[in-house]
Design a protein around this motif. Structure first.
Motif, mmCIF file in Angstrom:
data_model
loop_
_atom_site.group_PDB
_atom_site.id
_atom_site.type_symbol
_atom_site.label_atom_id
_atom_site.label_comp_id
_atom_site.label_asym_id
_atom_site.label_seq_id
_atom_site.Cartn_x
_atom_site.Cartn_y
_atom_site.Cartn_z
ATOM 1 N N GLY A 194 10.728 -5.098 25.799
ATOM 2 C CA GLY A 194 11.994 -5.389 26.458
ATOM 3 C C GLY A 194 11.861 -6.251 27.699
ATOM 4 N N ASP A 195 10.626 -6.429 28.193
ATOM 5 C CA ASP A 195 10.426 -7.282 29.366
ATOM 6 C C ASP A 195 10.776 -8.733 29.030
ATOM 7 N N LEU A 196 11.377 -9.393 29.997
ATOM 8 C CA LEU A 196 11.694 -10.819 29.870
ATOM 9 C C LEU A 196 10.822 -11.605 30.840
ATOM 10 N N VAL A 197 10.272 -12.708 30.366
ATOM 11 C CA VAL A 197 9.460 -13.556 31.237
ATOM 12 C C VAL A 197 9.791 -15.020 30.965
ATOM 13 N N LEU A 198 9.526 -15.833 31.970
ATOM 14 C CA LEU A 198 9.654 -17.278 31.836
ATOM 15 C C LEU A 198 8.269 -17.888 31.725
ATOM 16 N N HIS A 199 8.129 -18.851 30.813
ATOM 17 C CA HIS A 199 6.889 -19.596 30.696
ATOM 18 C C HIS A 199 7.248 -21.024 30.322
ATOM 19 N N ASP A 200 6.894 -21.959 31.203
ATOM 20 C CA ASP A 200 7.252 -23.368 30.989
ATOM 21 C C ASP A 200 8.752 -23.514 30.726
ATOM 22 N N ASP A 201 9.546 -22.809 31.535
ATOM 23 C CA ASP A 201 11.023 -22.878 31.489
ATOM 24 C C ASP A 201 11.620 -22.341 30.195
ATOM 25 N N VAL A 202 10.823 -21.618 29.392
ATOM 26 C CA VAL A 202 11.333 -20.967 28.178
ATOM 27 C C VAL A 202 11.307 -19.461 28.406
ATOM 28 N N CYS A 203 12.363 -18.785 27.985
ATOM 29 C CA CYS A 203 12.455 -17.341 28.163
ATOM 30 C C CYS A 203 11.855 -16.638 26.943
ATOM 31 N N TYR A 204 11.067 -15.588 27.193
ATOM 32 C CA TYR A 204 10.437 -14.810 26.137
ATOM 33 C C TYR A 204 10.743 -13.333 26.329
ATOM 34 N N LEU A 205 10.858 -12.603 25.214
ATOM 35 C CA LEU A 205 11.099 -11.167 25.210
ATOM 36 C C LEU A 205 9.888 -10.463 24.625
ATOM 37 N N CYS A 206 9.365 -9.488 25.341
ATOM 38 C CA CYS A 206 8.202 -8.744 24.861
ATOM 39 C C CYS A 206 8.633 -7.755 23.770
ATOM 40 N N ILE A 207 7.980 -7.821 22.607
ATOM 41 C CA ILE A 207 8.295 -6.883 21.524
ATOM 42 C C ILE A 207 7.106 -5.986 21.201
ATOM 43 N N GLN A 208 6.008 -6.122 21.973
ATOM 44 C CA GLN A 208 4.857 -5.246 21.792
ATOM 45 C C GLN A 208 4.237 -5.010 23.163
ATOM 46 N N ALA A 209 4.305 -3.780 23.637
ATOM 47 C CA ALA A 209 3.772 -3.470 24.962
ATOM 48 C C ALA A 209 2.278 -3.747 25.012
ATOM 49 N N HIS A 210 1.807 -4.257 26.133
ATOM 50 C CA HIS A 210 0.386 -4.506 26.299
ATOM 51 C C HIS A 210 0.032 -4.528 27.780
ATOM 52 N N PRO A 211 -1.139 -3.998 28.121
ATOM 53 C CA PRO A 211 -1.554 -3.969 29.524
ATOM 54 C C PRO A 211 -2.038 -5.333 29.982
ATOM 55 N N LYS A 212 -2.334 -5.414 31.276
ATOM 56 C CA LYS A 212 -2.802 -6.693 31.814
ATOM 57 C C LYS A 212 -4.115 -7.083 31.152
ATOM 58 N N THR A 213 -4.375 -8.360 31.119
ATOM 59 C CA THR A 213 -5.503 -9.042 30.471
ATOM 60 C C THR A 213 -5.401 -9.036 28.965
ATOM 61 N N THR A 214 -4.329 -8.444 28.409
ATOM 62 C CA THR A 214 -4.144 -8.456 26.970
ATOM 63 C C THR A 214 -3.433 -9.729 26.543
#
Length: 293
Positions: free
Chosen positions: A173-193
């Motif tokens: 459910g997390d939303l993030v921006l990458h290169d001005d594109v919005c992405y929705l996380c559909i698989q939880a993962h810890p840092k460095t994953t």
């Protein structure tokens, strides 16, 4: 016989008037005698008092001028204008032409001016609420001057959309921006994953965590996870650990959870602000995230 009487009084005391005299017959003509040159009661008028009359000065105050301020306390004044100056000893005007002074000024625009809101953010509270395991710091926005009379409210900004960072942990459910594109996380993962950014097909890294059913791509092949684990051995890649990974066909993998992110081009319907939101006060941030002993 007859005679003219004296001139009467002038019809005007100044300017152009007239005065009149009257002919009086004292002996009327008889038995063929000559008549008088003028009839009895005839009049004769002439001009008199040709001196110019006095002209009084004529003036008036103008309307009130523009206020010096549009709000708060301002001042406006008016000016005396002479339309006709005095002549021939006439009365003078009480003020000179163009005259204005404090006695002919007044306050105006007494409605209050707009007052904009003012304030500041406090420092983050210190220390953290805990010494390990994840606590919070807090800060607040303090209003020192409230908005009034139509002034602007305080703008404390907004919480921007989160930028993708390979060292961040993400939940479904997390939303993030990458290169001005919005992405929705559909698989939880810890840092460095999944160190590849959201716009890449995830490759396998030895530090990745996997759940049963996860699909990965490794050396152009696709594998499904059979046993949940945290990959920490660079030698335990899918091609050498069949107890944990099973080789599958590409078609199966692409129908599974190969991707940990959803975006518009692969079926996502995401908000335009990508999670940005108005900032609230008080606000908190995570601190002391190291694991407790």
């Amino acid at each position: 016989e007859g005679m003219w009487g004296e001139y009467g009084s002038c019809s005007a005391t100044c300017g152009v008037g007239s005065k009149t005299k009257t002919f009086e017959v004292t002996q009327a003509a008889a038995h063929g005698g000559a008549a008088c040159a003028s009839a009895d009661g005839a009049t004769f008028s002439t001009s008199c008092n040709t001196e110019a009359c006095p002209v009084d000065c004529l003036g008036a105050w103008s309307a009130w001028g523009q206020c010096s301020n549009s709000c708060g306390s301002g001042e406006q004044s008016r000016t005396y204008t002479i339309f006709q100056g005095q002549l021939n000893g006439g009365s003078a005007c009480p003020f000179e032409h163009g005259h204005t002074d404090e006695t002919h000024s007044r306050t105006c625009a007494t409605q209050p001016c707009p007052v904009d809101c003012e304030g500041y953010w406090t420092e983050w509270t210190d220390p953290c609420t805990v010494s390990c395991g994840g606590g919070v710091n807090e800060r607040s926005f303090v209003v020192t001057q409230s908005a009034a009379h139509g002034g602007a409210e305080c703008d404390i900004g907004e919480v921007p959309a989160q930028e993708w960072d390979p060292n961040d942990a993400f939940e479904i459910g997390d939303l993030v921006l990458h290169d001005d594109v919005c992405y929705l996380c559909i698989q939880a993962h810890p840092k460095t994953t999944y160190l590849y950014p959201p716009d890449s097909v995830p490759a396998l890294f030895v530090t990745d965590s996997f759940q049963v059913g996860d699909y990965v791509q490794y050396d152009s092949n696709y594998y499904r996870c059979l046993q949940a684990h945290h990959q920490n051995d660079p030698n335990h890649t899918p091609d050498v650990t069949p107890a944990i990974w099973v080789l599958v066909q590409e078609a199966e993998a692409l129908q599974g959870d190969l991707y940990t992110w959803v975006f518009a081009e692969n079926g996502g319907t995401l908000p335009a602000d990508c999670g940005a939101a108005p900032r609230e006060t008080p606000e908190q941030r995570i601190c002391e995230t190291d694991a407790c002993p």
